[in-house]
Motif scaffolding. Structure first.
Motif, mmCIF file in Angstrom:
data_model
loop_
_atom_site.group_PDB
_atom_site.id
_atom_site.type_symbol
_atom_site.label_atom_id
_atom_site.label_comp_id
_atom_site.label_asym_id
_atom_site.label_seq_id
_atom_site.Cartn_x
_atom_site.Cartn_y
_atom_site.Cartn_z
ATOM 1 N N SER A 1 42.441 38.341 44.898
ATOM 2 C CA SER A 1 43.121 37.162 44.668
ATOM 3 C C SER A 1 43.225 36.776 43.366
ATOM 4 N N GLU A 2 42.259 37.144 42.543
ATOM 5 C CA GLU A 2 42.127 36.711 40.964
ATOM 6 C C GLU A 2 43.095 37.627 40.052
ATOM 7 N N LEU A 3 43.182 38.695 40.838
ATOM 8 C CA LEU A 3 44.195 39.618 39.882
ATOM 9 C C LEU A 3 45.585 39.185 40.103
ATOM 10 N N GLY A 4 45.689 38.491 41.176
ATOM 11 C CA GLY A 4 47.437 37.876 41.526
ATOM 12 C C GLY A 4 47.561 36.572 41.076
ATOM 13 N N TRP B 1 29.126 38.489 46.939
ATOM 14 C CA TRP B 1 29.300 39.230 48.099
ATOM 15 C C TRP B 1 30.651 39.109 48.659
ATOM 16 N N PRO B 2 31.232 38.076 48.621
ATOM 17 C CA PRO B 2 32.888 37.834 48.974
ATOM 18 C C PRO B 2 33.692 39.107 48.272
ATOM 19 N N ALA B 3 33.541 39.258 47.018
ATOM 20 C CA ALA B 3 34.223 40.343 46.401
ATOM 21 C C ALA B 3 33.922 41.536 46.524
ATOM 22 N N VAL B 4 32.590 41.760 46.831
ATOM 23 C CA VAL B 4 32.333 43.249 47.207
ATOM 24 C C VAL B 4 32.447 43.678 48.608
ATOM 25 N N TYR B 5 32.476 42.683 49.523
ATOM 26 C CA TYR B 5 32.966 42.858 50.883
ATOM 27 C C TYR B 5 34.473 43.177 50.995
ATOM 28 N N GLU B 6 35.185 42.297 50.217
ATOM 29 C CA GLU B 6 36.343 42.155 50.150
ATOM 30 C C GLU B 6 36.866 43.747 50.046
ATOM 31 N N TRP B 7 36.645 44.113 48.832
ATOM 32 C CA TRP B 7 37.004 45.357 48.034
ATOM 33 C C TRP B 7 36.589 46.575 48.970
ATOM 34 N N ASN C 1 35.723 43.128 37.101
ATOM 35 C CA ASN C 1 34.558 43.838 37.689
ATOM 36 C C ASN C 1 34.861 43.703 39.307
ATOM 37 N N PHE C 2 34.779 44.838 40.153
ATOM 38 C CA PHE C 2 35.171 44.872 41.297
ATOM 39 C C PHE C 2 33.770 44.170 42.300
ATOM 40 N N LEU C 3 32.447 44.164 41.503
ATOM 41 C CA LEU C 3 31.196 43.392 42.044
ATOM 42 C C LEU C 3 31.609 42.046 41.831
ATOM 43 N N GLY D 1 50.089 49.071 41.447
ATOM 44 C CA GLY D 1 49.922 47.755 41.057
ATOM 45 C C GLY D 1 48.608 47.280 40.572
ATOM 46 N N LEU D 2 47.350 47.735 41.573
ATOM 47 C CA LEU D 2 45.916 47.532 41.404
ATOM 48 C C LEU D 2 45.502 48.109 39.951
ATOM 49 N N LEU D 3 46.149 49.113 39.538
ATOM 50 C CA LEU D 3 45.543 49.834 38.172
ATOM 51 C C LEU D 3 46.144 48.900 37.203
ATOM 52 N N ILE D 4 47.087 48.671 37.213
ATOM 53 C CA ILE D 4 47.764 47.886 36.119
ATOM 54 C C ILE D 4 47.049 46.548 35.537
ATOM 55 N N SER D 5 47.036 45.914 36.929
ATOM 56 C CA SER D 5 46.540 44.420 36.990
ATOM 57 C C SER D 5 44.991 44.623 36.367
ATOM 58 N N ALA D 6 44.232 45.524 37.023
ATOM 59 C CA ALA D 6 42.947 45.425 36.691
ATOM 60 C C ALA D 6 42.428 45.827 35.313
#
Length: 228
Positions: A51-54, A200-206, A44-46, A27-32
């Protein structure tokens, strides 16, 4: 007879574990790979959050990540339930319960996407809380319960999970102005304007999510059934 029964239960647990890993990663691969931001750039994972992917209406294949989170996490919950039946210490029960609860919260992240803002944010908050607790209960299982089911690699990944998920929860409280007004990271999952290159919210979440999935995968693979 008991050994044969345990092996059958291990087989079921392992099967649900593999299904969980495949569902989450697929699911992650397809949506990313299919994601396109508002400025025409890719994912961009950074800079972008799960949440934005979904985000329905903004992400072309939001259903992929949301479905992967929902069904993959529910499979992980079943893995935890079956694993409790082959555990070698009473201390494994709070570990598997907290791990299963963390995955249940992660399934809620997919069931309630960012379009349902309040429920989505609440699910993310609980996921990181129970993810951290599961790592703590894992440590108690290993050091107090003397559990032998898992390898040293799994223990190292558990420590990484505790640090990364705990950082996601507590870093905004340190007064470093990582977010506007030092708001909790889980309130910053969707920001449209003035977003820095490294957010930073995205970096720490991933970092937290990646550590948790890696550790959980190691837990699941450690319980593969005996071949003999």
């Amino acid at each position: 007879m008991v050994a044969r029964t345990k092996n059958k239960v291990s087989t079921l647990a392992f099967g649900f574990g593999l299904l969980s890993i495949v569902g989450l990663l697929l699911g992650l691969l397809i949506s990313a790979l299919t994601f396109e931001s508002s400025n025409g750039g890719g994912f961009n994972f950074l800079n972008h959050t799960v949440s934005e992917l979904g985000y329905y209406g903004h992400s072309a294949y939001a259903v992929a990540i949301n479905g992967g989170l929902f069904f993959g996490s529910l499979s992980a919950v079943l893995f935890c339930l079956f694993s409790m039946q082959v555990a070698d210490s009473p201390w494994s029960y709070p570990f598997f319960v907290s791990l299963g609860t963390a995955f249940l919260c992660l399934s809620a992240v997919g069931l309630f996407p960012i379009n349902v803002y309040e429920l989505h944010i609440f699910a993310i908050e609980l996921f990181f809380i129970f993810g951290s607790l599961s790592a703590i209960f894992y440590a108690l299982y290993v050091f107090v319960g003397r559990g032998k089911l898992f390898s040293n690699t799994t223990s190292i990944l558990a420590a990484m999970t505790l640090v990364s998920m705990g950082t996601f929860i507590f870093a905004p409280m340190l007064g470093f102005w990582l977010t506007d007004g030092d708001r909790a990271f889980y309130h910053e999952m969707l920001v449209e304007r003035n977003r820095p290159t490294i957010w930073w919210p995205a970096v720490y979440e991933w970092f937290g999510l990646g550590s948790f999935v890696s550790w959980s995968s190691s837990v699941m693979l450690s319980l593969r059934p005996a071949t003999s």
